[in-house]
Design a protein around this motif. Sequence first.
Motif, PDB file in Angstrom:
ATOM      1  N   LEU A 133       0.838  -1.196   0.000  1.00  0.00           N
ATOM      2  CA  LEU A 133       0.000   0.000   0.000  1.00  0.00           C
ATOM      3  C   LEU A 133       0.877   1.251   0.000  1.00  0.00           C
ATOM      4  N   LYS A 140      -3.347   5.554   1.025  1.00  0.00           N
ATOM      5  CA  LYS A 140      -3.554   4.176   1.482  1.00  0.00           C
ATOM      6  C   LYS A 140      -5.051   3.843   1.471  1.00  0.00           C
ATOM      7  N   LYS A 141      -5.847   4.746   2.047  1.00  0.00           N
ATOM      8  CA  LYS A 141      -7.291   4.514   2.118  1.00  0.00           C
ATOM      9  C   LYS A 141      -7.939   4.570   0.736  1.00  0.00           C
ATOM     10  N   LEU A 144      -7.482   1.198  -0.776  1.00  0.00           N
ATOM     11  CA  LEU A 144      -8.323   0.199  -0.114  1.00  0.00           C
ATOM     12  C   LEU A 144      -9.799   0.337  -0.502  1.00  0.00           C
ATOM     13  N   LYS A 148     -12.829  -2.711  -1.303  1.00  0.00           N
ATOM     14  CA  LYS A 148     -13.590  -3.065  -0.109  1.00  0.00           C
ATOM     15  C   LYS A 148     -14.832  -3.896  -0.395  1.00  0.00           C
ATOM     16  N   ASP A 166      -1.046  -0.134   8.280  1.00  0.00           N
ATOM     17  CA  ASP A 166      -1.800  -0.790   7.215  1.00  0.00           C
ATOM     18  C   ASP A 166      -3.057  -1.463   7.765  1.00  0.00           C
ATOM     19  N   MET A 170      -6.980  -0.613   6.977  1.00  0.00           N
ATOM     20  CA  MET A 170      -7.899  -1.645   6.504  1.00  0.00           C
ATOM     21  C   MET A 170      -9.170  -1.673   7.347  1.00  0.00           C
TER      22      MET A 170
END
Length: 267
Positions: A133, A140-141, A144, A148, A166, A170
């Motif tokens: 990531l 990072k988000k 993700l 999801k 990380d 998550m």
Amino acid sequence: MVYMVATPIGNLKDITFRAVETLREVDEIYCEDTRHSLKLLSAYDIKKPLFSCHKFNERSAAEKIIASAKEGKNIAVISDAGMPVISDPGNILCGELKNAGIEYTVVPGANAFLSALILSALPAERFAFIGFLPDKAGEKKTVLEKYKNLDMTLCFHSAPQDVDRDISAMYSVFGERKACAVREITKLHEEAITFNLSQGLSGEKRGEFVLVVEGAKQGDNPLCALSEKEHIARYMSEGMDKKEAVKQAAKDRGISKSEMYKFSIDL
């Protein structure tokens, strides 16, 4: 011919006969870190000219590899561990080889994330490999968020200094899920630790990790495909007051009410 050769991810014995044979027969070997690769090559009494091919010089290294291949030389490309290209240098090189019409092939072998997937005991019928990531929390988000709602097991690489951040990211995006942290694969202290994202991973973080996370469950509330703010607003439009809407949306997503509340402030 150019050979993309897989190398051991821990135990030096995890190398194929074909890989050893290839490394012995080529004219040149390109590797991430010549000092690191020298340990492996010395273990198998392989002495060849070594050149670097890492993420900072891959394009210039590709030019040299192409030039050598055109001279009729055979070249092996290896990474520090595992398969070149997979979270390692090599992808730019492959593209340049294709463009130049240079033939190349793969000598397969050890792979960290596939080994971790097996050790995790999470569903393996379908899975997605995400890799590392980004460093920044926002980026990072963002990554993700793209995954999801996938109803398949997700596999990530994570450096020891990044593991806690990380996992926290998550949990903030996926909500509560089962996960497994796998480290030291094929080595003496190999571990596969099962945990819930809300718990985080306890203990000292050493060695490279593969984080394996269960996917979204089929039949999950479709409102979870909305943004957090839209999720809350939808419940409010159906007659719930904000407090109730926040509580229900948090439950849908498997996160805390306090985490969900920040998305409702300006509603």
